[in-house]
Write a protein that holds these residues in place. Structure first.
Motif, mmCIF file in Angstrom:
data_model
loop_
_atom_site.group_PDB
_atom_site.id
_atom_site.type_symbol
_atom_site.label_atom_id
_atom_site.label_comp_id
_atom_site.label_asym_id
_atom_site.label_seq_id
_atom_site.Cartn_x
_atom_site.Cartn_y
_atom_site.Cartn_z
ATOM 1 N N HIS A 53 44.292 33.054 34.601
ATOM 2 C CA HIS A 53 44.635 32.537 35.920
ATOM 3 C C HIS A 53 44.420 31.026 35.943
ATOM 4 O O HIS A 53 43.420 30.534 35.431
ATOM 5 C CB HIS A 53 43.769 33.224 36.970
ATOM 6 C CG HIS A 53 44.229 33.008 38.372
ATOM 7 N ND1 HIS A 53 43.371 32.979 39.419
ATOM 8 C CD2 HIS A 53 45.471 32.810 38.900
ATOM 9 C CE1 HIS A 53 44.041 32.773 40.543
ATOM 10 N NE2 HIS A 53 45.311 32.664 40.246
ATOM 11 N N LYS A 54 45.358 30.313 36.494
ATOM 12 C CA LYS A 54 45.333 28.852 36.569
ATOM 13 C C LYS A 54 45.196 28.194 35.196
ATOM 14 O O LYS A 54 44.745 27.053 35.085
ATOM 15 C CB LYS A 54 44.236 28.363 37.519
ATOM 16 C CG LYS A 54 44.523 28.714 38.973
ATOM 17 C CD LYS A 54 43.660 27.911 39.909
ATOM 18 C CE LYS A 54 44.034 28.254 41.342
ATOM 19 N NZ LYS A 54 43.272 27.467 42.298
ATOM 20 N N ARG A 55 45.523 28.938 34.166
ATOM 21 C CA ARG A 55 45.508 28.435 32.778
ATOM 22 C C ARG A 55 44.192 27.757 32.388
ATOM 23 O O ARG A 55 44.174 26.750 31.679
ATOM 24 C CB ARG A 55 46.695 27.507 32.545
ATOM 25 C CG ARG A 55 47.997 28.234 32.728
ATOM 26 C CD ARG A 55 49.167 27.414 32.367
ATOM 27 N NE ARG A 55 50.371 28.213 32.592
ATOM 28 C CZ ARG A 55 51.571 27.775 32.445
ATOM 29 N NH1 ARG A 55 51.782 26.539 32.060
ATOM 30 N NH2 ARG A 55 52.606 28.559 32.662
ATOM 31 N N ASP A 64 35.254 27.462 34.254
ATOM 32 C CA ASP A 64 35.974 26.312 34.787
ATOM 33 C C ASP A 64 34.981 25.435 35.556
ATOM 34 O O ASP A 64 34.346 25.906 36.502
ATOM 35 C CB ASP A 64 37.092 26.830 35.706
ATOM 36 C CG ASP A 64 37.760 25.744 36.507
ATOM 37 O OD1 ASP A 64 37.744 24.573 36.079
ATOM 38 O OD2 ASP A 64 38.313 26.065 37.582
ATOM 39 N N PRO A 65 34.805 24.177 35.152
ATOM 40 C CA PRO A 65 33.818 23.310 35.827
ATOM 41 C C PRO A 65 34.080 23.147 37.324
ATOM 42 O O PRO A 65 33.159 22.927 38.100
ATOM 43 C CB PRO A 65 33.960 21.968 35.116
ATOM 44 C CG PRO A 65 34.659 22.262 33.841
ATOM 45 C CD PRO A 65 35.466 23.506 34.051
ATOM 46 N N PRO A 94 37.363 32.764 40.733
ATOM 47 C CA PRO A 94 36.120 33.538 40.631
ATOM 48 C C PRO A 94 35.704 33.748 39.166
ATOM 49 O O PRO A 94 36.552 33.877 38.281
ATOM 50 C CB PRO A 94 36.468 34.869 41.290
ATOM 51 C CG PRO A 94 37.675 34.601 42.116
ATOM 52 C CD PRO A 94 38.419 33.494 41.440
ATOM 53 N N GLU A 95 34.410 33.794 38.941
ATOM 54 C CA GLU A 95 33.900 33.965 37.582
ATOM 55 C C GLU A 95 34.420 35.245 36.939
ATOM 56 O O GLU A 95 34.700 35.266 35.747
ATOM 57 C CB GLU A 95 32.370 33.950 37.570
ATOM 58 C CG GLU A 95 31.815 34.029 36.158
ATOM 59 C CD GLU A 95 30.305 34.027 36.112
ATOM 60 O OE1 GLU A 95 29.764 33.432 35.162
ATOM 61 O OE2 GLU A 95 29.667 34.625 36.994
#
Length: 184
Positions: free
Chosen positions: A41-43, A101-102, A107-108
């Motif tokens: 998701h979201k690359r 993702d920083p 969601p994790e």
């Protein structure tokens, strides 16, 4: 082999089943390349891998067994020895890590799911290459930042054991799909 057959043939092949045939870097590269095509998701592409072969496998076994000994209330000589010896039985081990993702833009659990899909891609490729594999997530996984150099946003989710084998695992027959699906 057709994809549906490959999916049905995929098994957990444990380190005790591995023979001593070495695994080439080219084969490991094929597995990692397959992993890299996982959906995300979201690359964010959160999967990170650390490949262990030879001395690093033995070092992992020593670390795991000694950490078990120093942290458990219920010491077991059997478990201690298994933790020490299993890494040496594999042709290679790929540590499965996830770099969050920083920006925490998703969601994790989605980052974990994407990493698991990358592992499934490796598992299917290993099956196609007639290479045994097994995802292990020992209770000691929370201590892996003491063994690996992990980025601040990275954590280890388990180990992907690999090895050639002589005797395949028994066929798996899943429970009926009708027990798991509700049509609305």
């Amino acid at each position: 082999m057709e994809l549906k057959d490959l999916i049905a043939k995929r098994r957990s092949v444990m380190p005790d089943q591995y023979n001593s045939k070495p695994i080439s870097k080219a084969v490991i590269d094929q597995l990692l390349e397959a992993a890299n095509w996982a959906p995300t998701h979201k690359r964010t592409e959160p999967w990170r891998f650390k490949v262990l072969q030879g001395d690093s496998q033995e070092a992992l076994g020593v670390f795991l067994s000694e950490k078990f000994k120093s942290t458990t209330d219920k010491f077991s000589e059997f478990k201690f020895n298994k933790l020490r010896e299993n890494p040496k039985k594999a042709g290679a081990i790929i540590a499965i890590c996830m770099a969050r993702d920083p920006e925490a833009s998703i969601p994790e659990w989605e980052e974990i799911a994407a990493t698991a899909m990358a592992v499934q891609n490796m598992w299917l490729m290993a099956t196609d290459l007639q290479l045994g594999s097994y995802w292990s997530s020992p209770g000691l996984i929370d201590y892996m930042d003491e063994f690996f150099s992990l980025a601040p946003n990275e954590r280890c989710l388990g180990f992907f054991y690999l090895g050639y084998y002589d005797t395949p695992s028994p066929e798996r027959i899943p429970k009926p799909l009708s027990d798991k699906v509700e049509w609305l």
